[in-house]
Structures are given as structure tokens and as C-alpha cells.
Scaffold this motif. Structure first.
Motif, PDB file in Angstrom:
ATOM      1  N   ASP A  13      39.418  47.099   3.696  1.00  0.00           N
ATOM      2  CA  ASP A  13      38.096  46.461   3.742  1.00  0.00           C
ATOM      3  C   ASP A  13      37.906  45.765   5.082  1.00  0.00           C
ATOM      4  N   TRP A  17      34.941  46.865   7.610  1.00  0.00           N
ATOM      5  CA  TRP A  17      33.813  45.976   7.875  1.00  0.00           C
ATOM      6  C   TRP A  17      33.821  45.484   9.315  1.00  0.00           C
ATOM      7  N   TYR A  21      30.693  45.744  11.871  1.00  0.00           N
ATOM      8  CA  TYR A  21      30.107  44.614  12.613  1.00  0.00           C
ATOM      9  C   TYR A  21      30.215  44.847  14.122  1.00  0.00           C
ATOM     10  N   TYR A  26      23.877  44.644  10.860  1.00  0.00           N
ATOM     11  CA  TYR A  26      23.126  43.426  10.504  1.00  0.00           C
ATOM     12  C   TYR A  26      22.866  42.489  11.686  1.00  0.00           C
ATOM     13  N   ALA A  55      31.584  36.229   0.741  1.00  0.00           N
ATOM     14  CA  ALA A  55      31.316  37.432   1.553  1.00  0.00           C
ATOM     15  C   ALA A  55      30.094  37.166   2.433  1.00  0.00           C
ATOM     16  N   GLY A  57      29.445  37.476   5.571  1.00  0.00           N
ATOM     17  CA  GLY A  57      29.058  38.292   6.723  1.00  0.00           C
ATOM     18  C   GLY A  57      28.895  37.441   7.959  1.00  0.00           C
ATOM     19  N   ARG A  60      24.188  34.448   7.757  1.00  0.00           N
ATOM     20  CA  ARG A  60      22.743  34.115   7.751  1.00  0.00           C
ATOM     21  C   ARG A  60      22.423  33.131   6.610  1.00  0.00           C
ATOM     22  N   ASN A  61      23.058  33.337   5.446  1.00  0.00           N
ATOM     23  CA  ASN A  61      22.779  32.448   4.312  1.00  0.00           C
ATOM     24  C   ASN A  61      23.523  31.123   4.428  1.00  0.00           C
ATOM     25  N   ASP A  76      34.631  35.372   4.439  1.00  0.00           N
ATOM     26  CA  ASP A  76      34.454  36.824   4.589  1.00  0.00           C
ATOM     27  C   ASP A  76      35.762  37.439   5.084  1.00  0.00           C
ATOM     28  N   VAL A  77      35.932  38.731   4.783  1.00  0.00           N
ATOM     29  CA  VAL A  77      37.173  39.412   5.175  1.00  0.00           C
ATOM     30  C   VAL A  77      37.162  39.832   6.651  1.00  0.00           C
ATOM     31  N   ASP A 102      40.625  37.740   2.717  1.00  0.00           N
ATOM     32  CA  ASP A 102      40.357  38.886   1.853  1.00  0.00           C
ATOM     33  C   ASP A 102      40.286  38.380   0.412  1.00  0.00           C
ATOM     34  N   LEU A 103      39.157  38.586  -0.240  1.00  0.00           N
ATOM     35  CA  LEU A 103      38.978  38.060  -1.597  1.00  0.00           C
ATOM     36  C   LEU A 103      39.451  39.032  -2.675  1.00  0.00           C
ATOM     37  N   ILE A 121      25.782  37.186  -2.215  1.00  0.00           N
ATOM     38  CA  ILE A 121      24.630  38.036  -1.936  1.00  0.00           C
ATOM     39  C   ILE A 121      25.103  39.401  -1.432  1.00  0.00           C
ATOM     40  N   ARG A 122      24.807  40.420  -2.207  1.00  0.00           N
ATOM     41  CA  ARG A 122      25.044  41.822  -1.829  1.00  0.00           C
ATOM     42  C   ARG A 122      26.510  42.121  -1.542  1.00  0.00           C
TER      43      ARG A 122
HETATM   44  C1  SAM Z   1      26.551  43.833   2.571  1.00  0.00           C
HETATM   45  S1  SAM Z   1      27.509  42.590   3.412  1.00  0.00           S
HETATM   46  C2  SAM Z   1      26.686  41.121   2.838  1.00  0.00           C
HETATM   47  C3  SAM Z   1      26.882  39.959   3.780  1.00  0.00           C
HETATM   48  C4  SAM Z   1      26.129  38.668   3.392  1.00  0.00           C
HETATM   49  N1  SAM Z   1      26.411  38.227   2.048  1.00  0.00           N
HETATM   50  C5  SAM Z   1      24.644  38.812   3.586  1.00  0.00           C
HETATM   51  O1  SAM Z   1      23.896  38.733   2.612  1.00  0.00           O
HETATM   52  O2  SAM Z   1      24.221  38.985   4.741  1.00  0.00           O
HETATM   53  C6  SAM Z   1      29.022  42.580   2.453  1.00  0.00           C
HETATM   54  C7  SAM Z   1      30.093  41.651   3.036  1.00  0.00           C
HETATM   55  O3  SAM Z   1      31.249  41.690   2.195  1.00  0.00           O
HETATM   56  C8  SAM Z   1      32.377  41.478   3.020  1.00  0.00           C
HETATM   57  N2  SAM Z   1      33.580  41.939   2.294  1.00  0.00           N
HETATM   58  C9  SAM Z   1      33.890  43.216   1.948  1.00  0.00           C
HETATM   59  N3  SAM Z   1      35.073  43.257   1.319  1.00  0.00           N
HETATM   60  C10 SAM Z   1      35.534  41.970   1.265  1.00  0.00           C
HETATM   61  C11 SAM Z   1      36.729  41.359   0.734  1.00  0.00           C
HETATM   62  N4  SAM Z   1      37.683  42.100   0.151  1.00  0.00           N
HETATM   63  N5  SAM Z   1      36.875  40.008   0.851  1.00  0.00           N
HETATM   64  C12 SAM Z   1      35.902  39.249   1.456  1.00  0.00           C
HETATM   65  N6  SAM Z   1      34.773  39.777   1.983  1.00  0.00           N
HETATM   66  C13 SAM Z   1      34.583  41.116   1.882  1.00  0.00           C
HETATM   67  C14 SAM Z   1      32.076  42.306   4.259  1.00  0.00           C
HETATM   68  O4  SAM Z   1      32.843  41.955   5.375  1.00  0.00           O
HETATM   69  C15 SAM Z   1      30.584  42.030   4.427  1.00  0.00           C
HETATM   70  O5  SAM Z   1      30.359  40.977   5.317  1.00  0.00           O
END
Ligand code: SAM
Length: 216
Positions: A13, A17, A21, A26, A55, A57, A60-61, A76-77, A102-103, A121-122
Motif C-alpha cells: 500500500d 500510494w 502521490y 489529488y 487515511a 492523504g 485537505r480535511n 496516512d501510510v 500503515d493502518l 473519507i474515501r
Molecule cells: C482516496 S485517498 C483519500 C485521502 C483523503 N482521505 C481525502 O479524502 O483526500 C486514500 C488514502 O488512503 C491511504 N491508505 C491506503 N492504504 C493505507 C493503509 N494501509 N494505512 C493508512 N493509509 C492508507 C492512501 O495513502 C491515501 O492517501
């Protein structure tokens, strides 16, 4: 030669990701999630105490919530996303507690009863639901927004794969399965207008939920 797609499927992951980035994912989306703004405007999100952005990213939030008055932990990871968010916050003179973690497959991902607001979010990760609810203090709010399954996702904002989308009603059912008591404050499932990263108008199918943990 390994194709880009094959390479993607073999990596973690974090690597996947980070690559996204680095490639500019984004980077034009600096506005907060419309749902959070709606809940602030309605007075549901009140801006006091500690908030957790799961997560996050590029944050922004997190930045939006800090601007509302919350002390924000942002997890975030992807180191690249965290670095971009931290840089932005520095330029804006805003303080966020950035955490690059890493979550997935973590026994205790969050502090218990520490937050008055948690937002996810997402990012589809139902295995985190018990931890999210346990992370809330009494009367704390949990806000979740996911892309929702819909026919012909190609025409919509968000992932085309149904794997990264939730079924209607799924999030609420999974939260109830945790056995932790809460009340539903707001729920919406359907189509919303959404500005795409290129600035044009788009449509997203979303599943939105805001719940409040019961005092116990
Ligand atoms: C679609 S983006 C959403 C980002 C943010 N929440 C937003 O609304 O702009 C999904 C996010 O999940 C993070 N992510 C993916 N796998 C992860 C993990 N195992 N642990 C933590 N974050 C993770 C990615 O790095 C990415 O930033």
C-alpha cells in the motif's frame, strides 16, 4: 519487461500510494470533502477537542478541521502524501500532528476514547470500525464517506473497480456489528455533484454516514 500494472500489483500500500502521490494524485484537490463542510455549516461538527483524520492523504480535511478549531492527528501510510501535507500546513502556518503509519493489520491503530471527532473519507477499511468507535470519547462523532457501488462507474468520479466501493447500507451494518452503541446523526446515499480534479463538473456516487457514540 514488467508492466506498470504488474509492478503495481506486487507492491505494498505504501509504495503504491507513494507512487500515485509522486505522480501528482489529488494535487489539485485542496478543498475539503463537501460532506464535512456540510456538517460544519449545519452545526453538527462544532470544532472543539481532538480530531483524527484516518487515511488523510495530503491532508485537505485535516487542514479544514484544524481551521475549525480542532487539534488534529492525521494518519496516512504514504510518506509522500504526509510530506506534501506537512509542507502545505507549514506554508499556511497551521499545526497538524502528522503520523506516517500503515493502518492495515495493526492491533491497536488508535488511542482509545481520545477523540471528539474521527473522520474517514474515501478509504475502505471496515476492519478499522471497532477501533474507530473505541477511539471516540463519549458523545464523539464518527464521519465516514465512501464511494458507493453503482452501475457504470466509468461515468463517475472515483474508482472504477467495485472493490474500492461500498454497497448501499453496508457501512451502517458493519458499524452495528461492532456491538458498540451509537446514534445515527445523518445518513445519505446517492449521487452528488462534485468538481473533478481538472476543475470540470462531475458526479460521484457516495455513501455518507455521521454517527454519535452513546455515553456509557
Ligand atoms: C482516496 S485517498 C483519500 C485521502 C483523503 N482521505 C481525502 O479524502 O483526500 C486514500 C488514502 O488512503 C491511504 N491508505 C491506503 N492504504 C493505507 C493503509 N494501509 N494505512 C493508512 N493509509 C492508507 C492512501 O495513502 C491515501 O492517501
Amino acid at each position: 519487461m514488467t508492466s506498470k500494472l504488474t509492478k503495481h500489483s506486487q507492491i505494498s500500500d505504501r509504495q503504491r500510494w507513494d507512487l500515485r502521490y509522486r505522480e501528482g494524485a489529488y494535487s489539485a484537490r485542496y478543498w475539503p470533502a463537501a460532506y464535512l463542510k456540510q456538517l460544519v455549516d449545519a452545526g453538527v461538527i462544532a470544532g472543539t477537542g481532538s480530531a483524527l483524520d484516518v487515511a488523510c492523504g495530503r491532508g485537505r480535511n485535516s487542514l479544514f478541521l484544524a481551521d475549525q478549531g480542532y487539534r488534529v492527528d492525521a494518519v496516512d501510510v504514504a510518506p509522500v502524501a504526509i510530506a506534501q501535507g506537512a509542507n502545505l500546513a507549514l506554508n499556511l502556518g497551521m499545526r497538524i500532528n502528522w503520523q506516517c503509519r500503515d493502518l492495515a493489520h495493526v492491533r491497536t491503530p488508535f488511542k482509545m476514547r481520545a477523540y471528539s471527532l474521527i473522520v474517514m473519507i474515501r478509504f475502505v477499511a471496515p476492519e478499522l470500525f471497532p477501533h474507530l468507535l473505541q477511539g471516540l470519547d463519549a458523545d464523539g462523532l464518527l464521519v465516514i464517506e465512501e464511494h458507493m457501488r453503482w452501475p457504470q462507474t466509468e461515468a463517475l468520479v472515483g474508482p472504477t473497480s467495485q472493490r474500492f466501493r461500498v454497497a448501499p447500507g453496508e457501512v451502517l451494518v458493519q458499524l452495528r456489528q461492532t456491538g458498540i452503541e451509537f446514534d445515527v446523526v445523518d445518513q445519505f446515499e446517492g449521487l452528488v455533484k462534485e468538481t473533478k480534479d481538472d476543475g470540470t463538473d462531475g458526479t460521484a456516487a457516495v455513501s455518507r454516514l455521521c454517527i454519535r457514540r452513546r455515553t456509557s
